[in-house]
Design a protein around this motif. Structure first.
Motif, PDB file in Angstrom:
ATOM      1  N   LEU A 201       0.880  -1.171   0.000  1.00  0.00           N
ATOM      2  CA  LEU A 201       0.000   0.000   0.000  1.00  0.00           C
ATOM      3  C   LEU A 201       0.916   1.218   0.000  1.00  0.00           C
ATOM      4  N   GLY A 202       0.835   2.042  -1.027  1.00  0.00           N
ATOM      5  CA  GLY A 202       1.730   3.184  -1.114  1.00  0.00           C
ATOM      6  C   GLY A 202       3.160   2.712  -1.281  1.00  0.00           C
ATOM      7  N   ASP A 203       4.016   3.114  -0.358  1.00  0.00           N
ATOM      8  CA  ASP A 203       5.435   2.746  -0.401  1.00  0.00           C
ATOM      9  C   ASP A 203       5.807   1.677   0.621  1.00  0.00           C
ATOM     10  N   ASP A 204       4.822   1.144   1.326  1.00  0.00           N
ATOM     11  CA  ASP A 204       5.119   0.212   2.417  1.00  0.00           C
ATOM     12  C   ASP A 204       4.463  -1.149   2.194  1.00  0.00           C
ATOM     13  N   ASP A 205       5.123  -2.173   2.729  1.00  0.00           N
ATOM     14  CA  ASP A 205       4.573  -3.528   2.713  1.00  0.00           C
ATOM     15  C   ASP A 205       3.821  -3.769   4.016  1.00  0.00           C
ATOM     16  N   TYR A 206       2.611  -4.272   3.878  1.00  0.00           N
ATOM     17  CA  TYR A 206       1.730  -4.523   5.013  1.00  0.00           C
ATOM     18  C   TYR A 206       1.462  -6.010   5.145  1.00  0.00           C
ATOM     19  N   LEU A 207       1.434  -6.480   6.365  1.00  0.00           N
ATOM     20  CA  LEU A 207       1.041  -7.847   6.671  1.00  0.00           C
ATOM     21  C   LEU A 207      -0.475  -7.883   6.785  1.00  0.00           C
ATOM     22  N   ALA A 208      -1.122  -8.730   5.991  1.00  0.00           N
ATOM     23  CA  ALA A 208      -2.575  -8.896   6.068  1.00  0.00           C
ATOM     24  C   ALA A 208      -2.890  -9.875   7.192  1.00  0.00           C
ATOM     25  N   LEU A 209      -3.783  -9.476   8.061  1.00  0.00           N
ATOM     26  CA  LEU A 209      -4.186 -10.309   9.191  1.00  0.00           C
ATOM     27  C   LEU A 209      -5.678 -10.594   9.100  1.00  0.00           C
ATOM     28  N   HIS A 210      -6.034 -11.864   8.971  1.00  0.00           N
ATOM     29  CA  HIS A 210      -7.447 -12.232   8.961  1.00  0.00           C
ATOM     30  C   HIS A 210      -7.959 -12.084  10.388  1.00  0.00           C
ATOM     31  N   THR A 211      -8.938 -11.201  10.576  1.00  0.00           N
ATOM     32  CA  THR A 211      -9.408 -10.841  11.913  1.00  0.00           C
ATOM     33  C   THR A 211     -10.935 -10.889  11.978  1.00  0.00           C
ATOM     34  N   PRO A 212     -11.521 -12.079  11.952  1.00  0.00           N
ATOM     35  CA  PRO A 212     -12.979 -12.196  12.016  1.00  0.00           C
ATOM     36  C   PRO A 212     -13.520 -11.808  13.389  1.00  0.00           C
ATOM     37  N   GLY A 213     -14.823 -11.721  13.463  1.00  0.00           N
ATOM     38  CA  GLY A 213     -15.514 -11.364  14.701  1.00  0.00           C
ATOM     39  C   GLY A 213     -16.556 -10.301  14.430  1.00  0.00           C
ATOM     40  N   HIS A 214     -16.172  -9.280  13.665  1.00  0.00           N
ATOM     41  CA  HIS A 214     -17.132  -8.281  13.189  1.00  0.00           C
ATOM     42  C   HIS A 214     -17.794  -8.799  11.913  1.00  0.00           C
ATOM     43  N   LYS A 215     -16.996  -9.373  11.034  1.00  0.00           N
ATOM     44  CA  LYS A 215     -17.465 -10.038   9.811  1.00  0.00           C
ATOM     45  C   LYS A 215     -16.427 -11.090   9.440  1.00  0.00           C
ATOM     46  N   ASN A 216     -16.891 -12.195   8.847  1.00  0.00           N
ATOM     47  CA  ASN A 216     -15.981 -13.327   8.580  1.00  0.00           C
ATOM     48  C   ASN A 216     -14.821 -12.985   7.656  1.00  0.00           C
ATOM     49  N   ASP A 217     -15.005 -12.021   6.747  1.00  0.00           N
ATOM     50  CA  ASP A 217     -13.946 -11.709   5.778  1.00  0.00           C
ATOM     51  C   ASP A 217     -13.089 -10.510   6.199  1.00  0.00           C
ATOM     52  N   HIS A 218     -13.108 -10.157   7.468  1.00  0.00           N
ATOM     53  CA  HIS A 218     -12.409  -8.952   7.936  1.00  0.00           C
ATOM     54  C   HIS A 218     -10.893  -9.139   7.924  1.00  0.00           C
ATOM     55  N   LEU A 219     -10.221  -8.107   7.425  1.00  0.00           N
ATOM     56  CA  LEU A 219      -8.760  -8.056   7.412  1.00  0.00           C
ATOM     57  C   LEU A 219      -8.274  -6.766   8.060  1.00  0.00           C
ATOM     58  N   CYS A 220      -7.143  -6.849   8.758  1.00  0.00           N
ATOM     59  CA  CYS A 220      -6.386  -5.679   9.188  1.00  0.00           C
ATOM     60  C   CYS A 220      -5.066  -5.716   8.421  1.00  0.00           C
ATOM     61  N   PHE A 221      -4.443  -4.557   8.263  1.00  0.00           N
ATOM     62  CA  PHE A 221      -3.177  -4.459   7.532  1.00  0.00           C
ATOM     63  C   PHE A 221      -2.170  -3.702   8.385  1.00  0.00           C
ATOM     64  N   TYR A 222      -0.997  -4.319   8.592  1.00  0.00           N
ATOM     65  CA  TYR A 222       0.010  -3.751   9.499  1.00  0.00           C
ATOM     66  C   TYR A 222       1.362  -3.654   8.807  1.00  0.00           C
ATOM     67  N   ALA A 223       1.919  -2.441   8.795  1.00  0.00           N
ATOM     68  CA  ALA A 223       3.268  -2.210   8.267  1.00  0.00           C
ATOM     69  C   ALA A 223       4.185  -1.933   9.450  1.00  0.00           C
ATOM     70  N   GLU A 224       4.948  -2.928   9.832  1.00  0.00           N
ATOM     71  CA  GLU A 224       5.828  -2.780  10.993  1.00  0.00           C
ATOM     72  C   GLU A 224       6.848  -1.674  10.774  1.00  0.00           C
ATOM     73  N   SER A 225       7.455  -1.640   9.580  1.00  0.00           N
ATOM     74  CA  SER A 225       8.513  -0.654   9.331  1.00  0.00           C
ATOM     75  C   SER A 225       7.984   0.777   9.402  1.00  0.00           C
ATOM     76  N   ALA A 226       6.758   1.006   8.978  1.00  0.00           N
ATOM     77  CA  ALA A 226       6.164   2.344   9.016  1.00  0.00           C
ATOM     78  C   ALA A 226       5.418   2.622  10.319  1.00  0.00           C
ATOM     79  N   GLY A 227       5.099   1.557  11.061  1.00  0.00           N
ATOM     80  CA  GLY A 227       4.343   1.724  12.303  1.00  0.00           C
ATOM     81  C   GLY A 227       2.896   2.117  12.056  1.00  0.00           C
ATOM     82  N   ILE A 228       2.279   1.513  11.020  1.00  0.00           N
ATOM     83  CA  ILE A 228       0.911   1.867  10.636  1.00  0.00           C
ATOM     84  C   ILE A 228       0.020   0.629  10.630  1.00  0.00           C
TER      85      ILE A 228
END
Length: 192
Positions: free
Chosen positions: A95-122
């Motif tokens: 996303l943009g200039d950073d690589d994000y780890l996709a995390l499958h995070t169900p509970g609100h909806k089965n297909d929910h994802l969060c995205f985390y870029a450790e190097s950018a802290g986002i």
């Protein structure tokens, strides 16, 4: 750079974050406003749409964005309407200039994802975690409180106190100690 193109919209919508840089991506499209027009005021085009999940307030503008910019939509489940390309759990997504780890995070909806870029802290938290320890609803179809708690716990383990920004599906982004809001959400979700 990350901009919420839905900021100030008075209709029912989610946030929709334009991430500029090497790969111009719209994270969620929102609903009930001119997302195409907002994007066009900021960039010449998009390379992709990435979805945190497929609730109507997050994908209402999806088809118009896909048509206007001739892009594919990436999400967890290609069986969901409008999702063209699957993102697997723990897949890397640019996303943009950073690589994000996709995390499958169900509970609100089965297909929910969060995205985390450790190097950018986002972190893009979607509707899992919000400001001040709020968390996603579990009273809708596919909602599951125990799964939501596990998902919040997973995000708390993957991220850390170095987290600088948390962009949420609704409300303001958190730029002051967002890890604290993740911890609060885990505690609050257990209280109900």
């Amino acid at each position: 750079m990350i901009r919420n193109i839905a900021a100030g919209v008075q209709s029912f919508t989610s946030n929709a974050f334009l991430v500029t840089g090497e790969r111009r991506v719209l994270v969620d499209t929102g609903a009930n406003f001119d997302a195409v027009g907002e994007v066009e005021t900021l960039v010449d085009g998009l390379d992709a749409v990435v979805l945190t999940h497929t609730h109507p307030d997050h994908v209402g503008n999806l088809q118009s964005v896909k048509d206007a910019f001739d892009v594919e939509a990436y999400g967890f489940d290609t069986r969901q309407s409008g999702v063209d390309v699957a993102i697997e759990d723990e897949q890397t997504v640019t996303l943009g200039d950073d690589d994000y780890l996709a995390l499958h995070t169900p509970g609100h909806k089965n297909d929910h994802l969060c995205f985390y870029a450790e190097s950018a802290g986002i972190l893009f938290a979607g509707d899992l975690i919000f400001q001040n320890g709020s968390f996603g609803r579990t009273d809708l179809e596919e909602g599951d409180r125990e799964a939501l708690i596990k998902s919040i716990d997973r995000v708390a383990v993957v991220t850390d106190e170095e987290l600088k920004e948390m962009h949420t599906g609704h409300g303001p982004s958190v730029t002051t100690n967002p890890y604290h809001d993740i911890e609060l959400a885990g505690k609050a979700a257990r209280m109900y």
